[in-house]
Design a protein around this motif. Sequence first.
Motif, PDB file in Angstrom:
ATOM      1  N   MET A  64       6.903 -18.815  62.930  1.00 28.32           N
ATOM      2  CA  MET A  64       7.547 -17.831  63.788  1.00 28.32           C
ATOM      3  C   MET A  64       8.901 -18.357  64.213  1.00 28.32           C
ATOM      4  SD  MET A  64       4.834 -16.088  66.439  1.00 28.32           S
ATOM      5  CE  MET A  64       3.894 -17.504  66.904  1.00 28.32           C
ATOM      6  N   ASP A  65       9.850 -17.460  64.361  1.00 29.80           N
ATOM      7  CA  ASP A  65      11.141 -17.877  64.893  1.00 29.80           C
ATOM      8  C   ASP A  65      11.044 -17.971  66.420  1.00 29.80           C
ATOM      9  OD1 ASP A  65      11.530 -15.287  66.015  1.00 29.80           O
ATOM     10  OD2 ASP A  65      12.680 -14.605  64.288  1.00 29.80           O
ATOM     11  N   ALA A  66      12.085 -18.475  67.051  1.00 24.62           N
ATOM     12  CA  ALA A  66      12.073 -18.711  68.499  1.00 24.62           C
ATOM     13  C   ALA A  66      11.834 -17.429  69.285  1.00 24.62           C
ATOM     14  CB  ALA A  66      13.381 -19.367  68.925  1.00 24.62           C
ATOM     15  N   LYS A  67      12.416 -16.334  68.841  1.00 25.87           N
ATOM     16  CA  LYS A  67      12.244 -15.055  69.540  1.00 25.87           C
ATOM     17  C   LYS A  67      10.786 -14.590  69.485  1.00 25.87           C
ATOM     18  CE  LYS A  67      14.103 -10.369  69.702  1.00 25.87           C
ATOM     19  NZ  LYS A  67      15.024  -9.411  69.102  1.00 25.87           N
ATOM     20  N   GLN A  68      10.158 -14.713  68.315  1.00 23.73           N
ATOM     21  CA  GLN A  68       8.755 -14.328  68.171  1.00 23.73           C
ATOM     22  C   GLN A  68       7.848 -15.232  69.004  1.00 23.73           C
ATOM     23  OE1 GLN A  68       8.863 -14.653  63.813  1.00 23.73           O
ATOM     24  NE2 GLN A  68       7.897 -12.629  63.746  1.00 23.73           N
ATOM     25  N   LEU A  69       8.148 -16.527  69.010  1.00 24.04           N
ATOM     26  CA  LEU A  69       7.364 -17.469  69.815  1.00 24.04           C
ATOM     27  C   LEU A  69       7.407 -17.090  71.292  1.00 24.04           C
ATOM     28  CD1 LEU A  69       8.103 -21.004  68.328  1.00 24.04           C
ATOM     29  CD2 LEU A  69       5.856 -19.967  68.645  1.00 24.04           C
ATOM     30  N   LYS A  70       8.605 -16.802  71.784  1.00 26.55           N
ATOM     31  CA  LYS A  70       8.768 -16.455  73.196  1.00 26.55           C
ATOM     32  C   LYS A  70       8.046 -15.151  73.516  1.00 26.55           C
ATOM     33  CE  LYS A  70      12.211 -15.981  76.825  1.00 26.55           C
ATOM     34  NZ  LYS A  70      13.619 -16.091  77.175  1.00 26.55           N
ATOM     35  N   SER A  71       8.196 -14.161  72.672  1.00 23.35           N
ATOM     36  CA  SER A  71       7.552 -12.872  72.880  1.00 23.35           C
ATOM     37  C   SER A  71       6.028 -13.006  72.881  1.00 23.35           C
ATOM     38  CB  SER A  71       7.997 -11.890  71.793  1.00 23.35           C
ATOM     39  OG  SER A  71       7.262 -10.699  71.870  1.00 23.35           O
ATOM     40  N   THR A  72       5.500 -13.759  71.935  1.00 23.07           N
ATOM     41  CA  THR A  72       4.051 -13.953  71.856  1.00 23.07           C
ATOM     42  C   THR A  72       3.547 -14.739  73.056  1.00 23.07           C
ATOM     43  OG1 THR A  72       4.178 -13.874  69.440  1.00 23.07           O
ATOM     44  CG2 THR A  72       2.175 -14.823  70.400  1.00 23.07           C
ATOM     45  N   SER A  73       4.294 -15.751  73.482  1.00 20.88           N
ATOM     46  CA  SER A  73       3.919 -16.544  74.652  1.00 20.88           C
ATOM     47  C   SER A  73       3.887 -15.672  75.908  1.00 20.88           C
ATOM     48  CB  SER A  73       4.890 -17.707  74.835  1.00 20.88           C
ATOM     49  OG  SER A  73       4.570 -18.437  75.994  1.00 20.88           O
ATOM     50  N   LYS A  74       4.888 -14.819  76.072  1.00 18.91           N
ATOM     51  CA  LYS A  74       4.924 -13.931  77.238  1.00 18.91           C
ATOM     52  C   LYS A  74       3.742 -12.959  77.217  1.00 18.91           C
ATOM     53  CE  LYS A  74       9.725 -14.021  78.553  1.00 18.91           C
ATOM     54  NZ  LYS A  74      10.587 -13.276  79.424  1.00 18.91           N
ATOM     55  N   PHE A  75       3.436 -12.450  76.041  1.00 18.58           N
ATOM     56  CA  PHE A  75       2.300 -11.527  75.926  1.00 18.58           C
ATOM     57  C   PHE A  75       0.993 -12.246  76.255  1.00 18.58           C
ATOM     58  CE2 PHE A  75      -0.946  -9.093  73.614  1.00 18.58           C
ATOM     59  CZ  PHE A  75      -0.747  -7.853  74.199  1.00 18.58           C
ATOM     60  N   LEU A  76       0.827 -13.461  75.747  1.00 15.12           N
ATOM     61  CA  LEU A  76      -0.372 -14.238  76.073  1.00 15.12           C
ATOM     62  C   LEU A  76      -0.462 -14.524  77.563  1.00 15.12           C
ATOM     63  CD1 LEU A  76      -0.606 -16.854  73.182  1.00 15.12           C
ATOM     64  CD2 LEU A  76      -2.178 -14.955  73.652  1.00 15.12           C
ATOM     65  N   SER A  77       0.675 -14.841  78.194  1.00 17.35           N
ATOM     66  CA  SER A  77       0.688 -15.066  79.642  1.00 17.35           C
ATOM     67  C   SER A  77       0.221 -13.819  80.379  1.00 17.35           C
ATOM     68  CB  SER A  77       2.093 -15.447  80.124  1.00 17.35           C
ATOM     69  OG  SER A  77       2.408 -16.754  79.738  1.00 17.35           O
ATOM     70  N   LEU A  78       0.717 -12.672  79.964  1.00 14.89           N
ATOM     71  CA  LEU A  78       0.313 -11.420  80.591  1.00 14.89           C
ATOM     72  C   LEU A  78      -1.200 -11.224  80.480  1.00 14.89           C
ATOM     73  CD1 LEU A  78       1.063  -8.630  81.875  1.00 14.89           C
ATOM     74  CD2 LEU A  78       1.205  -7.785  79.524  1.00 14.89           C
ATOM     75  N   VAL A  79      -1.722 -11.390  79.286  1.00 17.68           N
ATOM     76  CA  VAL A  79      -3.136 -11.133  79.039  1.00 17.68           C
ATOM     77  C   VAL A  79      -4.032 -12.215  79.651  1.00 17.68           C
ATOM     78  CG1 VAL A  79      -4.885 -10.987  77.206  1.00 17.68           C
ATOM     79  CG2 VAL A  79      -2.721  -9.766  76.965  1.00 17.68           C
ATOM     80  N   LEU A  80      -3.672 -13.477  79.500  1.00 16.38           N
ATOM     81  CA  LEU A  80      -4.550 -14.568  79.941  1.00 16.38           C
ATOM     82  C   LEU A  80      -4.387 -14.940  81.413  1.00 16.38           C
ATOM     83  CD1 LEU A  80      -4.360 -16.927  76.826  1.00 16.38           C
ATOM     84  CD2 LEU A  80      -6.164 -15.285  77.434  1.00 16.38           C
ATOM     85  N   ARG A  81      -3.331 -14.430  82.068  1.00 17.08           N
ATOM     86  CA  ARG A  81      -3.113 -14.762  83.474  1.00 17.08           C
ATOM     87  C   ARG A  81      -3.218 -13.559  84.400  1.00 17.08           C
ATOM     88  NH1 ARG A  81       2.489 -17.947  83.169  1.00 17.08           N
ATOM     89  NH2 ARG A  81       2.171 -18.219  85.390  1.00 17.08           N
ATOM     90  N   HIS A  82      -2.863 -12.387  83.902  1.00 20.01           N
ATOM     91  CA  HIS A  82      -2.711 -11.257  84.805  1.00 20.01           C
ATOM     92  C   HIS A  82      -3.478  -9.989  84.413  1.00 20.01           C
ATOM     93  CE1 HIS A  82       0.362 -13.733  86.593  1.00 20.01           C
ATOM     94  NE2 HIS A  82       1.039 -13.755  85.464  1.00 20.01           N
ATOM     95  N   GLN A  83      -3.424  -9.592  83.161  1.00 19.28           N
ATOM     96  CA  GLN A  83      -3.975  -8.292  82.775  1.00 19.28           C
ATOM     97  C   GLN A  83      -4.786  -8.348  81.480  1.00 19.28           C
ATOM     98  OE1 GLN A  83      -0.895  -5.326  82.570  1.00 19.28           O
ATOM     99  NE2 GLN A  83      -0.110  -5.815  84.596  1.00 19.28           N
ATOM    100  N   PRO A  84      -5.923  -9.040  81.496  1.00 21.17           N
ATOM    101  CA  PRO A  84      -6.729  -9.055  80.269  1.00 21.17           C
ATOM    102  C   PRO A  84      -7.176  -7.654  79.859  1.00 21.17           C
ATOM    103  CG  PRO A  84      -7.928 -10.047  82.115  1.00 21.17           C
ATOM    104  CD  PRO A  84      -6.522  -9.811  82.577  1.00 21.17           C
ATOM    105  N   ASP A  85      -7.333  -6.768  80.850  1.00 24.63           N
ATOM    106  CA  ASP A  85      -7.748  -5.401  80.555  1.00 24.63           C
ATOM    107  C   ASP A  85      -6.699  -4.615  79.776  1.00 24.63           C
ATOM    108  OD1 ASP A  85      -6.185  -5.595  82.922  1.00 24.63           O
ATOM    109  OD2 ASP A  85      -6.901  -3.641  83.603  1.00 24.63           O
ATOM    110  N   LYS A  86      -5.474  -5.122  79.745  1.00 18.75           N
ATOM    111  CA  LYS A  86      -4.399  -4.449  78.992  1.00 18.75           C
ATOM    112  C   LYS A  86      -4.783  -4.303  77.518  1.00 18.75           C
ATOM    113  CE  LYS A  86       0.585  -4.413  78.336  1.00 18.75           C
ATOM    114  NZ  LYS A  86       0.862  -3.119  78.952  1.00 18.75           N
TER     115      LYS A  86
END
Length: 186
Positions: A1-23
């Motif tokens: 993955m390029d840096a942009k994809q890494l950052k986007s995927t990391s942010k999405f994982l943070s959202l799901v694993l920290r705040h909104q798994p129901d998303k």
Amino acid sequence: MDAKQLKSTSKFLSLVLRHQPDKIGVELDEQGWIDVETLLAAINRSGKRVTREQLNEVVETNDKRRFQFSGDGAQIRATQGHSVEVDLGYQPATPPEFLLHGTPERSVAIILETGLKKMARHHVHLHHDQATASAVGQRRGKPILLQIAAGRMHADGYLFYVTPNEVWLTDEVPPQYLSLLEVASG
């Protein structure tokens, strides 16, 4: 993955694993863990495409080490920063004499008056190094570093925990334990 994809995927994982798994229609267990295959299937059903190799890359290369795999690699969780109810199982630890908290300049006056509060998260996040604290503080403006008399707090009965990625956690920091360290350069 390029840096942009890494950052986007990391942010999405943070959202799901920290705040909104129901998303994406999943649930975390009491300690914040979820089966990797369940997570990947749900992510892919949601329209994002993440492979196990990409997930491994995000976990291994995340500069803040926000995620961890279980010992057998079958489960994953975020290491801190949850707004959903989880018990990460961290044991009380003795902090260094001083810890740091980076915050935007506009927040300093109220923090010095009322202290640091966990707000929507489970804990206040503190750091032992200036670079990390400054990076956290600059996310929302010009960063200021606050020094926390963690050793004195601990001696006064406040509990501290340390995550695998060396973020120090506590429930609050009353104003008498805070001082302005310096204006961090960005």
